[in-house]
Write a protein that holds these residues in place. Structure first.
Motif, PDB file in Angstrom:
ATOM      1  N   CYS A 156      33.624  22.877  32.300  1.00  0.00           N
ATOM      2  CA  CYS A 156      34.125  22.120  33.458  1.00  0.00           C
ATOM      3  C   CYS A 156      33.465  20.754  33.558  1.00  0.00           C
ATOM      4  O   CYS A 156      34.112  19.764  33.943  1.00  0.00           O
ATOM      5  N   ALA A 157      32.175  20.675  33.229  1.00  0.00           N
ATOM      6  CA  ALA A 157      31.494  19.379  33.243  1.00  0.00           C
ATOM      7  C   ALA A 157      32.075  18.444  32.193  1.00  0.00           C
ATOM      8  O   ALA A 157      32.232  17.230  32.433  1.00  0.00           O
ATOM      9  N   LEU A 208      32.184  27.785  39.045  1.00  0.00           N
ATOM     10  CA  LEU A 208      31.664  28.954  39.769  1.00  0.00           C
ATOM     11  C   LEU A 208      32.537  30.182  39.543  1.00  0.00           C
ATOM     12  O   LEU A 208      32.039  31.286  39.277  1.00  0.00           O
ATOM     13  N   PRO A 247      30.246  26.325  33.319  1.00  0.00           N
ATOM     14  CA  PRO A 247      29.820  25.017  33.845  1.00  0.00           C
ATOM     15  C   PRO A 247      29.885  23.894  32.825  1.00  0.00           C
ATOM     16  O   PRO A 247      30.267  22.764  33.159  1.00  0.00           O
ATOM     17  N   MET A 291      26.922  22.912  37.025  1.00  0.00           N
ATOM     18  CA  MET A 291      28.018  22.018  36.661  1.00  0.00           C
ATOM     19  C   MET A 291      27.710  20.557  36.980  1.00  0.00           C
ATOM     20  O   MET A 291      27.863  19.691  36.112  1.00  0.00           O
ATOM     21  N   PRO A 292      27.281  20.198  38.202  1.00  0.00           N
ATOM     22  CA  PRO A 292      26.985  18.773  38.445  1.00  0.00           C
ATOM     23  C   PRO A 292      25.842  18.249  37.584  1.00  0.00           C
ATOM     24  O   PRO A 292      25.868  17.081  37.172  1.00  0.00           O
ATOM     25  N   LEU A 339      25.068  27.393  41.081  1.00  0.00           N
ATOM     26  CA  LEU A 339      25.641  26.264  41.827  1.00  0.00           C
ATOM     27  C   LEU A 339      25.241  24.905  41.260  1.00  0.00           C
ATOM     28  O   LEU A 339      26.085  24.009  41.146  1.00  0.00           O
ATOM     29  N   TRP A 347      33.951  21.906  40.018  1.00  0.00           N
ATOM     30  CA  TRP A 347      32.852  22.707  40.553  1.00  0.00           C
ATOM     31  C   TRP A 347      33.329  24.126  40.874  1.00  0.00           C
ATOM     32  O   TRP A 347      32.682  25.117  40.522  1.00  0.00           O
ATOM     33  N   LEU A 362      36.037  16.403  41.272  1.00  0.00           N
ATOM     34  CA  LEU A 362      34.711  17.007  41.388  1.00  0.00           C
ATOM     35  C   LEU A 362      34.794  18.402  42.002  1.00  0.00           C
ATOM     36  O   LEU A 362      34.189  19.360  41.493  1.00  0.00           O
TER      37      LEU A 362
END
Length: 876
Positions: A396-397, A428, A393, A349-350, A346, A424, A420
């Motif tokens: 996608c980031a 996942l 991740p 990615m951020p 979780l 995210w 966002l």
């Protein structure tokens, strides 16, 4: 067979001292029960618990009331001051044999308090701009030091209450009181200190305390900035107390869980606050740095987050991202439920998106090198799960980064949230699908598909992420050239005091005097060089030893934390991350986490019982100590009528040991109280000065209220030059001059103080003295165009006053000195313009400087100069 041989040796040893056995048991009985330990003869274990016709089942049950796991690390300890040879010591304190044995101190309440306090301090560092500024340090130091003092006092009170409770229990049981022997008196007081020292990792407090001592010596003996040395001393004192707290927490039960929780909270706070600030959810002033210089940012904006500095922010989120990556790889390595897998990946990615949004090339490089190291440290079978956890991740980031960069990190709230959420969810879902394909095992196709997806995701991420770097490189490499010039100048400055350094804030106070071009650089952008300038080779050796010790501990006991520590070291050598106290707190946190994991592993092996064995055939030194101890014990019980000389010697030795133990206890307590109490006192004074100075700056200039606040600030902290300069401007001339001259003893390299002194004596008509002050100010800051123009103005004013007063020769000399200043100023500006170097400080010939130079030439001539006040109406 080996254990039987040892047991036979013990039996032979015990039979040789059969006559003394009962005396030894009586003497040590009180200390054994006080420490929560029992001594069991080897024959009790070999003969099924029978000894002297008594069944020892009850004592053995009490000793083995927890899981019976044998710890090989603690089995053969040869030197133990408080146990006799041939005895197996069984500790009932559980998993942490070196912590205080009392249940009052090892309970869950103390662990909860330590954990909450440590996490609060770590989060305070995140919320206070990384504790970069000294004003942000003061409240955190007061909270930390006050809490430690309270805990220390409660500890001493608890020790006293525990002793009183033991005495009451002995009286209630009607037990015969055995006179205390010298060994008992020495051990009872010395063990309290020794147990604290034996806490795993507690000696790491010496490293920050060593740095604190270096800066304290510089502040006492003299440095380029006494205020800078004092602030650095307080900063390292804070780190020393933080190391102490985390070391004690790491040695407690469930300490590793608290440290893991604090890491997740700090990392999540830094990452999510930055991402939400970009998406417009969280208002974060100065969280995004905006610039029109393409060499600094290709998107025109960079994410700085709570630290307000993109490079440092990129490094810290890189540390968090790699720790989470290695943790997720361990989960992916085996089939797990979907919920646990999603929870593991979780944060990835951020965290990776925040790293990309910082647009810090140094942080990207350090994170990449650390990721390669993490890949190399993994076992061969665990390397592919690491790539599986990283692929989706990161892709996608990178996509989210391109979307937000196109909007200059200021998208509309709804589109930003949608981007966002989509990135995210895709990260996942992609990771979940890759793991399902990898663990399917039906044929080779799923694994091939997983590998193909990893390659495609990595390539897409690389293409999108490198685009910004290529844009910045195409715009120019001026920032890199400026950094190289800084490092060359810093090395030259370091040679002036290579071994001891020149105290805190050396570069910040001296770089203007030695810089080879007009770059802007209050920081040297290199942690090692900064430490070398401040503390010399002594500080470098201390920090290097601390780093190597921590790396060794992490490599052996927590290799999953190694990439984060590598980022700390690598990026610290490329930027000024180490000027942020938060980075050192995270480094200390990782070291304590590794120690906690080691202690937890030892506790699992020990599982409630620690068995320590001392072999019979010990070294000669151990035998002599055992014999001397036994001899002193026998003297205690010999008849007084037959050996009067032995009794007198025993009494003297008894008193000497009591005094020694008292001195050890008192000196230890006084050192701790002096350190923490002195830190609280000094920090409180500086905090009061900061509050008073801010109130003074909020008042109108020249008002009595402002003067009162400035006087109060000066009384609390006379070392700050900005307080002295502000107060001097509100005082009469001669009094202001005395204040400024006194301030030079604390800040001898501050150019603004010399400017103020030159202005004051120029108003008095002392042109020669004013010229000396201005020359010194220019030497300390030669690329300051405003300062040089101001010096020319006041030199002209001094020459005019001297001319009007009738001192013609003095006026001409003052004017001639001013002409020389102007000519050097003009020549320097021409060199900068012709040199094609970066002029970050915008060093040019100021607008009114030619007029001041022309008037000075007229005043320096023999003829009577025309007074044209229109050229000097406007001050620079």
């Amino acid at each position: 067979m080996k254990n039987r041989t040892m047991h036979k040796g013990v039996v032979r040893y015990r039979r040789a001292y059969a006559a003394n056995e009962e005396i030894l048991e009586q003497v040590f009985e009180g200390s054994h029960h006080a420490n929560g330990t029992e001594y069991i003869d080897n024959r009790d274990l070999c003969n099924g618990g029978k000894r002297d016709g008594r069944d020892s089942k009850g004592s053995r049950d009490s000793a083995y009331h927890r899981e019976n796991t044998y710890n090989k690390d603690d089995m053969y300890e040869k030197d133990d001051t408080y146990q006799s040879n041939g005895v197996i010591q069984i500790e009932g304190s559980g998993r942490f044999p070196w912590i205080l044995r009392s249940e009052h101190y090892s309970g869950s309440g103390g662990t909860v308090g330590l954990g909450i306090l440590s996490i609060i301090l770590l989060l305070a560092g995140c919320l206070s701009r990384g504790l970069y500024y000294s004003a942000d340090l003061y409240p955190v130091i007061l909270i930390e030091a006050g809490s430690i003092l309270i805990m220390f006092l409660l500890f001493l009170v608890g020790i006293r209450l525990e002793k009183e409770q033991e005495q009451e229990q002995e009286q209630e049981q009607g037990r015969k009181q055995v006179p205390l022997s010298p060994v008992h008196w020495l051990g009872n007081n010395e063990r309290m200190v020794w147990r604290m020292i034996r806490i795993p990792g507690i000696l790491r407090v010496l490293w920050p305390l060593g740095m604190m001592t270096c800066f304290g010596v510089h502040a006492w003996a003299g440095s380029v900035s006494k205020q800078g040395s004092m602030d650095e001393m307080l900063r390292w004192s804070l780190l020393g107390m933080f190391t102490l707290l985390t070391a004690i927490l790491a040695a407690r039960t469930n300490g590793a869980r608290w440290l893991a929780c604090g890491w997740q909270m700090a990392g999540g706070l830094l990452v999510l606050s930055g991402i939400f600030a970009v998406c417009g959810i969280l208002p974060l002033p100065f969280g995004v740095m905006r610039t029109a210089d393409p060499e600094i940012s290709s998107a025109g904006a960079r994410l700085g987050g709570l630290l307000q500095y993109p490079n440092a922010y990129g490094a810290v989120v890189g540390m968090y991202a790699l720790e989470r990556l290695t943790a997720a790889a361990r989960v992916i390595a085996r089939p797990v439920p979907a919920g646990r897998l999603i929870a593991a990946v979780l944060p990835l990615m951020p965290a990776q998106a925040a790293l990309l949004l910082s647009e810090s090339r140094g942080a990207w490089l350090a994170t990449g090198c650390a990721a390669v190291a993490a890949f190399a440290l993994q076992r061969r079978g665990a390397r592919l799960p690491l790539l599986l956890a990283m692929a989706a991740p990161l892709a996608c980031a990178a996509w989210l980064y391109r979307q937000l960069a196109a909007a200059q990190l200021a998208p509309a709230p709804v589109p930003g949230l949608l981007a966002l959420a989509g990135a995210w969810a895709a990260a996942l879902l992609g990771t979940l699908l890759l793991c399902r394909l990898w663990h399917s095992g039906a044929a080779k196709a799923p694994r091939a598909a997983a590998l193909t997806a990893i390659v495609l995701a990595g390539a897409a991420a690389a293409l999108m992420a490198v685009a910004s770097t290529a844009d910045r490189l195409a715009a120019g490499v001026g920032t890199g050239v400026s950094r190289l010039q800084m490092w060359r100048d810093a090395l030259q400055l370091w040679t002036e005091a290579a071994w001891l350094g020149q105290g805190g804030d050396t570069w910040r106070n001296m770089f203007r005097a030695i810089q080879s071009s007009p770059y802007v650089g209050g920081e040297v952008h290199n942690g090692l060089l900064d430490l070398a300038l401040d503390t010399g080779m002594i500080g470098i050796v201390l920090v290097a030893g601390w780093l190597l010790l921590t790396l060794r501990s992490i490599f052996y006991f927590a290799p999953q934390l190694m990439p984060s520590v590598l980022i700390f070291g690598l990026h610290g050598a490329m930027d000024f991350d180490w000027s942020f106290t938060l980075f050192w707190m995270l480094f200390i946190w990782l070291g304590a986490w590794a120690t906690a994991l080691k202690t937890e592993t030892d506790g699992v092996q020990r599982s409630g019982v620690t068995v320590k064995y001392t072999p019979v055939r010990s070294k000669s030194g151990s035998k002599s100590r055992s014999k001397s101890r036994s001899r002193s014990l026998f003297l205690r019980y010999l008849p007084t009528q037959s050996h009067p000389s032995a009794v007198s010697m025993r009494s003297f030795f008894h008193i000497f040991q009591r005094v020694t133990a008292w001195l050890i206890r008192v000196s230890t307590v006084m050192i701790i109280l002096f350190w923490i109490g002195g830190t609280v006192w000094l920090t409180s004074r500086y905090a009061v000065a900061e509050v008073q100075y801010r109130q003074a700056m909020s008042e109108p200039d020249g008002t009595p209220a402002q003067k009162v606040h400035l006087m109060a600030a000066l009384q609390s902290n006379p070392n700050r030059p900005d307080i002295v300069i502000s107060l001097a401007r509100s005082l009469p001339g001669r009094k202001a001059e005395s204040f400024l001259l006194n301030s030079l003893s604390h800040s001898p390299m501050h150019p603004q103080i010399y400017i103020e002194l030159g202005r004051l004596v120029a108003q008095f008509g002392e042109g020669q003295q004013a010229g000396e002050y201005f020359e010194q100010a220019i030497a300390l800051n030669r690329y300051d165009g405003i300062g040089q123009s101001s010096a020319l103005y006041w030199m002209e004013q001094a020459a005019r006053r001297e001319w009007k007063a009738g001192f013609t020769d003095r006026a001409q000399q003052t004017a001639a000195a001013g002409v020389q200043m102007y000519e050097r100023y003009q020549l320097l500006t021409e060199e900068v313009e012709a040199g094609n170097v970066r002029n970050d400080r915008r060093f040019v010939l100021e607008e009114h400087a030619p007029g001041y130079g022309e008037n000075l030439r007229r005043l320096a001539s023999d003829s009577s100069p025309p007074f044209t006040p229109e050229l000097t109406k406007r001050r620079p």
